[in-house]
Design an enzyme around this catalytic site. Sequence first.
Site, PDB file in Angstrom:
ATOM      1  N   GLU A 247      -1.530  23.694 -26.568  1.00  0.00           N
ATOM      2  CA  GLU A 247      -0.295  22.937 -26.803  1.00  0.00           C
ATOM      3  C   GLU A 247       0.764  23.579 -25.940  1.00  0.00           C
ATOM      4  O   GLU A 247       1.214  24.690 -26.204  1.00  0.00           O
ATOM      5  CB  GLU A 247       0.103  22.965 -28.280  1.00  0.00           C
ATOM      6  CG  GLU A 247       1.148  21.898 -28.604  1.00  0.00           C
ATOM      7  CD  GLU A 247       2.472  22.445 -29.044  1.00  0.00           C
ATOM      8  OE1 GLU A 247       3.259  22.876 -28.168  1.00  0.00           O
ATOM      9  OE2 GLU A 247       2.737  22.461 -30.253  1.00  0.00           O
ATOM     10  N   CYS A 281       9.080  22.850 -29.087  1.00  0.00           N
ATOM     11  CA  CYS A 281       8.358  22.100 -28.055  1.00  0.00           C
ATOM     12  C   CYS A 281       8.666  20.613 -28.086  1.00  0.00           C
ATOM     13  O   CYS A 281       8.608  19.944 -27.053  1.00  0.00           O
ATOM     14  CB  CYS A 281       6.855  22.308 -28.214  1.00  0.00           C
ATOM     15  SG  CYS A 281       6.321  24.018 -28.020  1.00  0.00           S
TER      16      CYS A 281
END
Length: 474
Positions: A247, A281
């Site tokens: 990720e 994020c």
Amino acid sequence: MRIESNFVNNQFVNSTTNNPIAVFNPENELQIAQVPSSTVDEVLNAVTMATQAQKKWRKLTSIERGSYLQKLADMLIERAPEIGNILALESGKSLIDATNEAIYAADITRYHAEWARRIEGEIIPSDTPDENLFLHREAIGVVACLIPFNYPVYTLLRKIAPALITGNTVVVRPSNNTPCSAFAIARAIADSGLPEGVVNILTMDHVTAEVMCTHPKVGMITLTGSVGAGRKVLEYSQVNIAKSSLELGGKTPAIVEPDADLETAAREIVASKLSNCGQLCTAVERVYVHESIKDKFTQLLKLEMEKIEFGPRSNSPDFMGPLVNENARLHIHQMVERAVDDGAKLVLGGVIPEGKGHFYPPTMLINCRQDMEIIQEEIFGPVLPVLSYSTLEQAIELANDHQFGLASLIYTENYRNAMQAANNIEAGEVYINRTPGDPYQGYHSGWKRSGLGGDDGKHGMLDYTQTRLVIAKY
């Protein structure tokens, strides 16, 4: 000052290193702890312990493994105030946010524990008479877990819970910026009764982390981090053809249509951008607003950002806290300066404040262009660039004109426009009339340079498995 030790085989082991890693409070720059810079031998031993433990762990029934995870979740709830206090000191989060992160980590642990009776294989029709094909889901082995600094407690459990329920064991490398909370979790693991060697937590430098990740007994590497870190993990995985789950960076676009609830959109976009000082994020990183409402919505964004004060969250949980370190602050400020030099207009912020702590004010830029660095590269800080568009098709094209594809969002009351965006935006997550929140029963998976594989839900859990096809002739 805290002195932490590595956690290996359910024991806290003093390191032989003579060069410990210092840990600082980002809101006042005072050293609060030191943790080991593990030696290669110490890391190799941890992988060996995990390998030995995995032989027994995988043979337990999944419901037994789930029972252990439930006990761990209970212990995390019990220890949430302690874990939260440690996390607040090393991250600059408020005590309430840090404590809630520990509680949320317990929630995702329980979620994966409940998959114990639901990990399914398949029965596949054979082309051969009197034959059955059985597809089994099996553990991979030892998983190396690389944890980021921004949500270190939640992400640690987000990775180890699905790894454990599927029969793997783990060696965890927490961020050197926020490692103490990982050792607080280690104490909870030891006291929860989890078997020896199933979870091992060590701090180390990048060179030693490479040794861990390229160990022949490590079958999978899972990372939440930057694109650069992801490239390194892909290099590591080539050594033993280990599985990778990555990720990586995000650059969440927010499209705001003229028919949107503009006040709500402005409030939620700013909250997303400034949460954890923009160190998220999926935080909104670029706003595309329709040209007919550009001036009005820009003003609404400005008013919302002006409401947010920055400062030590130990003084007030309502403050926006600090960035993780001085390098991060300088990097972000230089991006803002380059954007202004390239023609962007600074509406708010954009200055390095005086005094202790790695603080940076809420910052807003307008008159941005799609080709600017501030639009094309992840900021990971409290800076919001704004652009305008003329048609929804153009907005979608601009949103997709990017290396990243983690999350995206659109504000509109038009169902057809919402579906058009949802079906055409190139991202692993599309949020309609809300900002990103990563529901853990979903699947958090990035497109393009935002990653490989993913976290959460059934599909995130199954990423920690490999298949065995059994062909049975009768």
